[in-house]
Design an enzyme around this catalytic site. Structure first.
Site, PDB file in Angstrom:
ATOM      1  N   ASN A  95    -106.196  55.756 -11.139  1.00  0.00           N
ATOM      2  CA  ASN A  95    -106.710  57.130 -11.134  1.00  0.00           C
ATOM      3  C   ASN A  95    -107.984  57.125 -10.285  1.00  0.00           C
ATOM      4  O   ASN A  95    -108.884  56.337 -10.555  1.00  0.00           O
ATOM      5  CB  ASN A  95    -107.010  57.556 -12.575  1.00  0.00           C
ATOM      6  CG  ASN A  95    -107.822  58.827 -12.675  1.00  0.00           C
ATOM      7  OD1 ASN A  95    -108.629  58.983 -13.570  1.00  0.00           O
ATOM      8  ND2 ASN A  95    -107.625  59.735 -11.756  1.00  0.00           N
ATOM      9  N   GLY A  96    -108.013  57.957  -9.257  1.00  0.00           N
ATOM     10  CA  GLY A  96    -109.179  57.998  -8.369  1.00  0.00           C
ATOM     11  C   GLY A  96    -108.703  58.023  -6.928  1.00  0.00           C
ATOM     12  O   GLY A  96    -107.534  58.293  -6.652  1.00  0.00           O
ATOM     13  N   ARG A 105    -103.596  66.005 -16.960  1.00  0.00           N
ATOM     14  CA  ARG A 105    -104.355  65.498 -15.813  1.00  0.00           C
ATOM     15  C   ARG A 105    -103.541  65.509 -14.528  1.00  0.00           C
ATOM     16  O   ARG A 105    -104.054  65.175 -13.453  1.00  0.00           O
ATOM     17  CB  ARG A 105    -104.807  64.058 -16.087  1.00  0.00           C
ATOM     18  CG  ARG A 105    -105.675  63.911 -17.315  1.00  0.00           C
ATOM     19  CD  ARG A 105    -105.989  62.464 -17.565  1.00  0.00           C
ATOM     20  NE  ARG A 105    -106.870  61.932 -16.549  1.00  0.00           N
ATOM     21  CZ  ARG A 105    -108.187  61.991 -16.592  1.00  0.00           C
ATOM     22  NH1 ARG A 105    -108.777  62.570 -17.608  1.00  0.00           N
ATOM     23  NH2 ARG A 105    -108.919  61.494 -15.631  1.00  0.00           N
ATOM     24  N   GLU A 147    -104.083  82.000 -13.050  1.00  0.00           N
ATOM     25  CA  GLU A 147    -103.666  80.589 -13.152  1.00  0.00           C
ATOM     26  C   GLU A 147    -102.401  80.404 -13.967  1.00  0.00           C
ATOM     27  O   GLU A 147    -101.608  79.526 -13.665  1.00  0.00           O
ATOM     28  CB  GLU A 147    -104.807  79.676 -13.626  1.00  0.00           C
ATOM     29  CG  GLU A 147    -105.250  79.810 -15.043  1.00  0.00           C
ATOM     30  CD  GLU A 147    -106.423  78.874 -15.395  1.00  0.00           C
ATOM     31  OE1 GLU A 147    -106.533  77.784 -14.828  1.00  0.00           O
ATOM     32  OE2 GLU A 147    -107.210  79.249 -16.275  1.00  0.00           O
ATOM     33  N   GLU A 199    -113.428  85.583 -15.857  1.00  0.00           N
ATOM     34  CA  GLU A 199    -112.623  84.614 -16.604  1.00  0.00           C
ATOM     35  C   GLU A 199    -111.248  85.215 -16.943  1.00  0.00           C
ATOM     36  O   GLU A 199    -110.223  84.523 -16.872  1.00  0.00           O
ATOM     37  CB  GLU A 199    -113.387  84.198 -17.869  1.00  0.00           C
ATOM     38  CG  GLU A 199    -112.636  83.305 -18.822  1.00  0.00           C
ATOM     39  CD  GLU A 199    -112.201  81.954 -18.233  1.00  0.00           C
ATOM     40  OE1 GLU A 199    -112.656  81.595 -17.140  1.00  0.00           O
ATOM     41  OE2 GLU A 199    -111.378  81.281 -18.865  1.00  0.00           O
ATOM     42  N   LYS A 234    -107.775  83.471 -15.815  1.00  0.00           N
ATOM     43  CA  LYS A 234    -106.681  83.159 -16.743  1.00  0.00           C
ATOM     44  C   LYS A 234    -105.396  83.816 -16.252  1.00  0.00           C
ATOM     45  O   LYS A 234    -104.344  83.208 -16.248  1.00  0.00           O
ATOM     46  CB  LYS A 234    -106.991  83.671 -18.160  1.00  0.00           C
ATOM     47  CG  LYS A 234    -107.989  82.879 -18.935  1.00  0.00           C
ATOM     48  CD  LYS A 234    -107.429  81.638 -19.558  1.00  0.00           C
ATOM     49  CE  LYS A 234    -107.924  80.350 -19.038  1.00  0.00           C
ATOM     50  NZ  LYS A 234    -109.080  80.019 -18.398  1.00  0.00           N
ATOM     51  N   CYS A 250    -104.856  62.449 -12.167  1.00  0.00           N
ATOM     52  CA  CYS A 250    -103.895  61.495 -12.706  1.00  0.00           C
ATOM     53  C   CYS A 250    -104.375  60.942 -14.051  1.00  0.00           C
ATOM     54  O   CYS A 250    -105.567  60.910 -14.334  1.00  0.00           O
ATOM     55  CB  CYS A 250    -103.632  60.313 -11.786  1.00  0.00           C
ATOM     56  SG  CYS A 250    -103.265  60.817 -10.115  1.00  0.00           S
ATOM     57  N   TRP A 286    -101.136  63.501 -10.176  1.00  0.00           N
ATOM     58  CA  TRP A 286    -101.484  64.754  -9.496  1.00  0.00           C
ATOM     59  C   TRP A 286    -101.743  64.316  -8.059  1.00  0.00           C
ATOM     60  O   TRP A 286    -102.749  63.689  -7.768  1.00  0.00           O
ATOM     61  CB  TRP A 286    -102.736  65.363 -10.120  1.00  0.00           C
ATOM     62  CG  TRP A 286    -103.106  66.715  -9.604  1.00  0.00           C
ATOM     63  CD1 TRP A 286    -102.637  67.923 -10.037  1.00  0.00           C
ATOM     64  CD2 TRP A 286    -104.069  67.004  -8.577  1.00  0.00           C
ATOM     65  NE1 TRP A 286    -103.242  68.939  -9.336  1.00  0.00           N
ATOM     66  CE2 TRP A 286    -104.112  68.409  -8.443  1.00  0.00           C
ATOM     67  CE3 TRP A 286    -104.888  66.223  -7.754  1.00  0.00           C
ATOM     68  CZ2 TRP A 286    -104.957  69.043  -7.517  1.00  0.00           C
ATOM     69  CZ3 TRP A 286    -105.715  66.852  -6.841  1.00  0.00           C
ATOM     70  CH2 TRP A 286    -105.740  68.248  -6.730  1.00  0.00           C
ATOM     71  N   LYS A 338    -105.854  69.861 -15.496  1.00  0.00           N
ATOM     72  CA  LYS A 338    -106.928  70.278 -16.384  1.00  0.00           C
ATOM     73  C   LYS A 338    -108.258  69.633 -16.021  1.00  0.00           C
ATOM     74  O   LYS A 338    -109.310  70.229 -16.163  1.00  0.00           O
ATOM     75  CB  LYS A 338    -106.561  69.896 -17.820  1.00  0.00           C
ATOM     76  CG  LYS A 338    -107.497  70.478 -18.829  1.00  0.00           C
ATOM     77  CD  LYS A 338    -106.904  70.434 -20.188  1.00  0.00           C
ATOM     78  CE  LYS A 338    -107.781  71.144 -21.177  1.00  0.00           C
ATOM     79  NZ  LYS A 338    -107.865  72.583 -20.912  1.00  0.00           N
ATOM     80  N   HIS A 357    -117.181  99.227  -3.367  1.00  0.00           N
ATOM     81  CA  HIS A 357    -117.640  98.710  -2.071  1.00  0.00           C
ATOM     82  C   HIS A 357    -116.545  97.871  -1.411  1.00  0.00           C
ATOM     83  O   HIS A 357    -116.794  96.764  -0.948  1.00  0.00           O
ATOM     84  CB  HIS A 357    -118.907  97.880  -2.263  1.00  0.00           C
ATOM     85  CG  HIS A 357    -120.052  98.660  -2.827  1.00  0.00           C
ATOM     86  ND1 HIS A 357    -120.645  99.722  -2.166  1.00  0.00           N
ATOM     87  CD2 HIS A 357    -120.690  98.565  -4.017  1.00  0.00           C
ATOM     88  CE1 HIS A 357    -121.612 100.221  -2.915  1.00  0.00           C
ATOM     89  NE2 HIS A 357    -121.657  99.544  -4.041  1.00  0.00           N
TER      90      HIS A 357
HETATM   91  C1  G6P Z   1    -110.013  72.574 -13.772  1.00  0.00           C
HETATM   92  C2  G6P Z   1    -109.312  73.250 -14.933  1.00  0.00           C
HETATM   93  C3  G6P Z   1    -110.137  74.447 -15.404  1.00  0.00           C
HETATM   94  C4  G6P Z   1    -111.549  74.003 -15.740  1.00  0.00           C
HETATM   95  C5  G6P Z   1    -112.214  73.305 -14.541  1.00  0.00           C
HETATM   96  C6  G6P Z   1    -113.541  72.686 -14.932  1.00  0.00           C
HETATM   97  O1  G6P Z   1    -109.941  73.373 -12.655  1.00  0.00           O
HETATM   98  O2  G6P Z   1    -108.012  73.661 -14.574  1.00  0.00           O
HETATM   99  O3  G6P Z   1    -109.536  74.999 -16.563  1.00  0.00           O
HETATM  100  O4  G6P Z   1    -112.307  75.106 -16.116  1.00  0.00           O
HETATM  101  O5  G6P Z   1    -111.374  72.243 -14.086  1.00  0.00           O
HETATM  102  O6  G6P Z   1    -113.302  71.690 -15.891  1.00  0.00           O
HETATM  103  P1  G6P Z   1    -114.377  71.086 -16.863  1.00  0.00           P
HETATM  104  O7  G6P Z   1    -113.650  69.993 -17.584  1.00  0.00           O
HETATM  105  O8  G6P Z   1    -115.485  70.559 -16.004  1.00  0.00           O
HETATM  106  O9  G6P Z   1    -114.842  72.160 -17.763  1.00  0.00           O
END
Ligand code: G6P
Length: 579
Positions: free
Chosen positions: A97-98, A27, A459, A452, A456, A2, A71, A574, A475
């Protein structure tokens, strides 16, 4: 997670709050709400995203107000559960938030005392608790309630009969923005950039009393001074700048984010810390975990430093024996799992370093030293330019350990990153956007690059994708290979080129189409694969960067072809500030 925002000053609060919330939508974006102090508290809440110019919201009157973008953690994302939450009488409003861990017990107690709850959230208890204590002094009421709360919070509280906001934080971020006759509060500095460059990062346990043009900060009941810091980001960086999505803009900003991070260099303290480490442990989550893995491969093979990489979420409960330097890698600096791991490393007396994009974020407060990435604000939920800046910071560490051996490669890397932005990858996009599953494979540092790439892809396009070490595919996952299961293979010159080429032939023999990312001038690979994407034939470190960009573009264009909401993929946020 949030995002929260507050404003008290001379402007109409509602547009300021809504604009701020839009910057914080990364957020969480399942519902939003604002409350202002007019003749009484006025509230507007809605499920879903924040629309532009919503007349219901913009119409709220008052120059003091608070807002929230959610969120969901407690209760589904609907209008009732959206913040702000109010007391029984509608005289107090709270955004939070929390997570309030003891909310169920507090709620039961308040219900027994006759309070009526409307939502399923943990936050609503705060409003009712303040109602119990409020007798015209909002600061005193909030101070009386905070000791009852267990868990994490950044809260903003208003009352209908006073032009002030009381803000408090414990284990969730909160920043104040200081204007001339106005004060702002927000989960991070992005909502403030439009109005001021002067910010104060509140500490855990701080309570701030905000009034138009005035603020006072308390800690443990005593007034304290917190330094005003200048933000090194500008408002323009938070706009889309003509790009259809933030993600594409941010992919295109990667030459700059790499270059700026390298150019900023590493200060003496960090340099010494890195030189003294005989072992390094990195803790991270998500994309940051992948950059940490890339570092492990490069550092162990190129400079012989033992490196361990731990997922933040596992580390807290299954802590490995720790020796040497511990580095927390986090774009936001607020990821709960990474923070918990960093705290444990501190408790074990390890030297700690934070690599983050967020000045003043929680990891910077915990770690002994900070290495600030220079990616600028990243708005798209999927990490791209922050990934690049993390790699820049980590490669710079590598370079220090190798006595500057990579100076040349690192100072020119941005040019190669810029070159791959122009590649035509349409055939690969057409293939990936027609299938349900895609594998990504690589070896050595290209294995986490493949992981990665898969992250990507899943997601933002929702196409199921897995990143594998190329040698592991036989395997088990081979059972899934069909003509409808493309495999993206990163195969560049070096000791594993031959074995990668054999792996690709094995995959082809199972009739799975292969998209290969190899170097320009390779004549063997284009012959055996279905689609060949050439990256510049450069230093290994630079190939890691350019191959990553190709996979970001593949995910991005596939997501666009499938009409996905690229910047705000479903169910994600994020910055993940819950465990
Ligand atoms: C969330 C985001 C990712 C990010 C991860 C870690 O899951 O959606 O894109 O890599 O958090 O975030 P940070 O801010 O610790 O790099």
């Amino acid at each position: 997670m949030c995002g929260i925002v507050g404003y008290t000053g001379r402007r109409d609060a509602a547009p300021v709050l809504l604009g701020g919330l839009k910057r914080l939508e990364y957020r969480g974006y399942d519902s939003f709400g604002i409350a202002t102090v007019g003749s009484a508290i006025e509230v507007y809440k809605k499920a879903g995203r924040i629309p532009d110019g919503d007349p219901g919201a913009v119409g709220l009157v008052g120059c003091t107000g608070i807002g929230h973008t959610r969120w969901a953690t407690h209760g589904e994302p609907n209008e009732i559960n959206a913040h702000p939450h109010m007391d029984c009488e509608g005289k107090i409003a709270v955004v939070h938030n929390g997570v309030i861990e003891n909310y169920a017990e507090l709620k039961r107690h308040l219900q027994e005392r006759g309070h009526t709850f409307r939502s399923e959230t943990d936050t609503e208890v705060i409003a009712h608790l303040i109602e119990e204590k409020y007798d015209g002094d909002l600061l005193a009421a909030v101070n009386a309630v905070l000791p009852l709360l267990q868990g994490s919070y950044a809260i903003l509280v208003i009352a209908g009969d006073t032009q002030r906001i009381v803000a408090a934080r414990d284990a969730s971020p909160l920043v104040l923005g200081i204007g001339d006759d106005e004060v702002f509060a927000a989960s991070d500095m992005t909502p403030l950039l439009e109005y001021t460059e002067r910010v104060i990062f509140l500490e855990d346990g701080d309570v701030a009393d905000l009034m138009p043009g005035r603020y006072t900060i308390y800690h443990g009941g005593l007034e304290v001074e917190r330094p005003i810091e200048l933000i090194n980001w500008c408002f323009e960086d938070t706009r889309k700048g003509g790009f259809p999505h933030y993600m594409l803009k941010e992919i295109y900003e990667q030459p700059q984010s790499f270059y700026e991070t390298i150019r900023a260099g590493i200060d003496e303290h960090v340099r010494r810390m890195v030189m003294e480490a005989d072992e390094i442990t990195l803790v991270a989550c998500g994309t940051s975990y992948h950059t940490a893995l890339v570092f492990k491969y490069l550092a162990e093979s190129l400079c012989g430093i033992p490196v361990r990489v731990e997922m933040g979420s596992e580390f807290k409960y299954f802590t490995p024996p720790l020796r040497g330097l511990v580095i927390a890698v986090s774009q936001s600096g607020e990821t709960a799992d990474t923070i918990a791991a960093l705290k444990m490393a501190k408790a074990r007396n390890c030297p700690t370093l934070a690599i983050t994009n967020m000045q003043g974020s929680t990891v910077t407060r915990i770690a002994d030293e900070t290495l600030l990435m220079r990616a600028g604000p990243e708005i798209g939920v999927a990490a791209t330019k922050s990934y690049m800046a993390q790699l820049a910071a980590l490669m710079e560490i590598l370079n220090i350990r190798c006595d500057g051996e990579f100076d040349d490669a690192l100072s020119h890397a941005h040019l190669a990153i810029g070159d791959v932005l122009l590649l035509d990858i349409q055939d690969a996009v057409d293939l990936c956007s027609k299938v349900e599953h895609v594998f990504f494979v690589g070896r050595g540092p290209f294995y986490p690059v493949a992981m990665e790439g898969a992250l990507k892809m899943k997601e933002i396009s929702y196409v199921h994708a897995e990143g594998y070490a190329a040698g592991e595919l036989k395997h088990g996952p081979f059972a899934l290979l069909t003509p409808e299961t493309p495999v993206v293979a990163i195969c560049t010159p070096g000791p594993t080129y031959g074995v990668m080429a054999s792996n690709i032939k094995e995959i082809k023999a199972r009739r799975a189409p292969v998209i290969a990312v190899g170097v320009a001038g390779d004549i063997e690979l284009p012959e055996i694969v279905d689609i060949f994407i050439p990256i510049p034939n450069t230093h290994l470190l630079v190939q890691v960067l350019t191959a990553s960009v190709v996979l970001q573009l593949l995910a991005y264009h596939t997501a666009c072809a499938l009409n996905r909401d690229v910047d705000k993929p479903r169910n994600l946020a994020k910055s993940v500030t819950v465990e």
